[in-house]
Design a protein around this motif. Structure first.
Motif, PDB file in Angstrom:
ATOM      1  N   ILE A   1      23.606  53.829  53.688  1.00  0.00           N
ATOM      2  CA  ILE A   1      22.776  53.571  52.373  1.00  0.00           C
ATOM      3  C   ILE A   1      20.952  55.296  52.753  1.00  0.00           C
ATOM      4  O   ILE A   1      21.317  55.249  54.389  1.00  0.00           O
ATOM      5  N   ILE A   2      20.228  54.721  52.438  1.00  0.00           N
ATOM      6  CA  ILE A   2      19.338  55.341  52.431  1.00  0.00           C
ATOM      7  C   ILE A   2      18.115  54.526  52.859  1.00  0.00           C
ATOM      8  O   ILE A   2      18.214  53.998  52.894  1.00  0.00           O
ATOM      9  N   LYS A   3      17.645  54.887  53.827  1.00  0.00           N
ATOM     10  CA  LYS A   3      16.918  53.321  54.963  1.00  0.00           C
ATOM     11  C   LYS A   3      15.336  54.254  54.471  1.00  0.00           C
ATOM     12  O   LYS A   3      14.043  53.661  54.050  1.00  0.00           O
ATOM     13  N   GLU A   4      15.037  55.453  54.201  1.00  0.00           N
ATOM     14  CA  GLU A   4      13.406  56.702  54.084  1.00  0.00           C
ATOM     15  C   GLU A   4      13.750  57.800  53.208  1.00  0.00           C
ATOM     16  O   GLU A   4      14.483  58.416  52.885  1.00  0.00           O
ATOM     17  N   LEU A   5      13.113  58.206  52.324  1.00  0.00           N
ATOM     18  CA  LEU A   5      12.925  58.919  51.575  1.00  0.00           C
ATOM     19  C   LEU A   5      11.808  59.429  51.430  1.00  0.00           C
ATOM     20  O   LEU A   5      11.063  59.366  50.994  1.00  0.00           O
ATOM     21  N   THR A   6      11.580  61.007  51.913  1.00  0.00           N
ATOM     22  CA  THR A   6      10.289  61.195  51.441  1.00  0.00           C
ATOM     23  C   THR A   6      10.615  62.955  51.021  1.00  0.00           C
ATOM     24  O   THR A   6      10.739  64.024  51.774  1.00  0.00           O
ATOM     25  N   ALA A   7       9.629  63.598  49.870  1.00  0.00           N
ATOM     26  CA  ALA A   7      10.536  64.618  49.174  1.00  0.00           C
ATOM     27  C   ALA A   7       9.560  65.665  49.741  1.00  0.00           C
ATOM     28  O   ALA A   7       8.193  65.571  50.338  1.00  0.00           O
ATOM     29  N   VAL A   8      10.109  66.296  50.218  1.00  0.00           N
ATOM     30  CA  VAL A   8       9.564  67.932  50.518  1.00  0.00           C
ATOM     31  C   VAL A   8       8.606  68.757  49.488  1.00  0.00           C
ATOM     32  O   VAL A   8       8.830  68.889  48.346  1.00  0.00           O
ATOM     33  N   ALA A   9       7.860  68.918  49.862  1.00  0.00           N
ATOM     34  CA  ALA A   9       6.583  69.762  49.118  1.00  0.00           C
ATOM     35  C   ALA A   9       7.170  70.963  48.696  1.00  0.00           C
ATOM     36  O   ALA A   9       7.782  72.172  49.169  1.00  0.00           O
ATOM     37  N   GLN A  10       7.135  71.109  47.512  1.00  0.00           N
ATOM     38  CA  GLN A  10       7.428  71.811  47.076  1.00  0.00           C
ATOM     39  C   GLN A  10       6.787  73.685  47.384  1.00  0.00           C
ATOM     40  O   GLN A  10       5.725  73.515  47.633  1.00  0.00           O
ATOM     41  N   LYS A  11       7.078  74.820  47.576  1.00  0.00           N
ATOM     42  CA  LYS A  11       6.932  76.075  47.797  1.00  0.00           C
ATOM     43  C   LYS A  11       6.687  76.317  46.483  1.00  0.00           C
ATOM     44  O   LYS A  11       6.782  76.984  45.078  1.00  0.00           O
TER      45      LYS A  11
END
Length: 95
Positions: free
Chosen positions: A85-95
């Motif tokens: 399962i996912i505990k944490e998800l953080t979008a990575v900034a697009q370049k």
């Protein structure tokens, strides 16, 4: 057991309601996964993984899909089967 990874998020879906008198509330994340090695396998597929309640969907519903994300995952078991399962998800900034 928790571990960190980076995934390509293809989409997400929130589910909340009641079925046969039992409440349910979850977010499913669809991500890019490699097919296993083998003579009859090639390429990638979309796989799914759970990420808590429908509240988590609100955190990513306005992202531009697909997007890269840093995740903390955890393997959990009921004594018979093991799931990730996912505990944490953080979008990575697009370049």
């Amino acid at each position: 057991m928790q571990f960190k990874s980076q995934i390509v998020v293809l989409g997400a879906k929130a589910s909340k309601g009641e079925f046969n008198g039992r409440p349910f509330d979850s977010t499913t994340v669809y991500y890019q996964a490699d097919l296993q090695d083998g003579e009859n396998f090639a390429g990638q597929v979309g796989a799914e993984i759970k990420w808590g309640t429908s509240f988590n969907f609100e955190k990513i519903k306005n992202q531009k899909y697909p997007f890269m994300a840093d995740v903390v995952m955890e393997q959990v078991s009921n004594g018979k089967t093991t799931v990730t399962i996912i505990k944490e998800l953080t979008a990575v900034a697009q370049k």
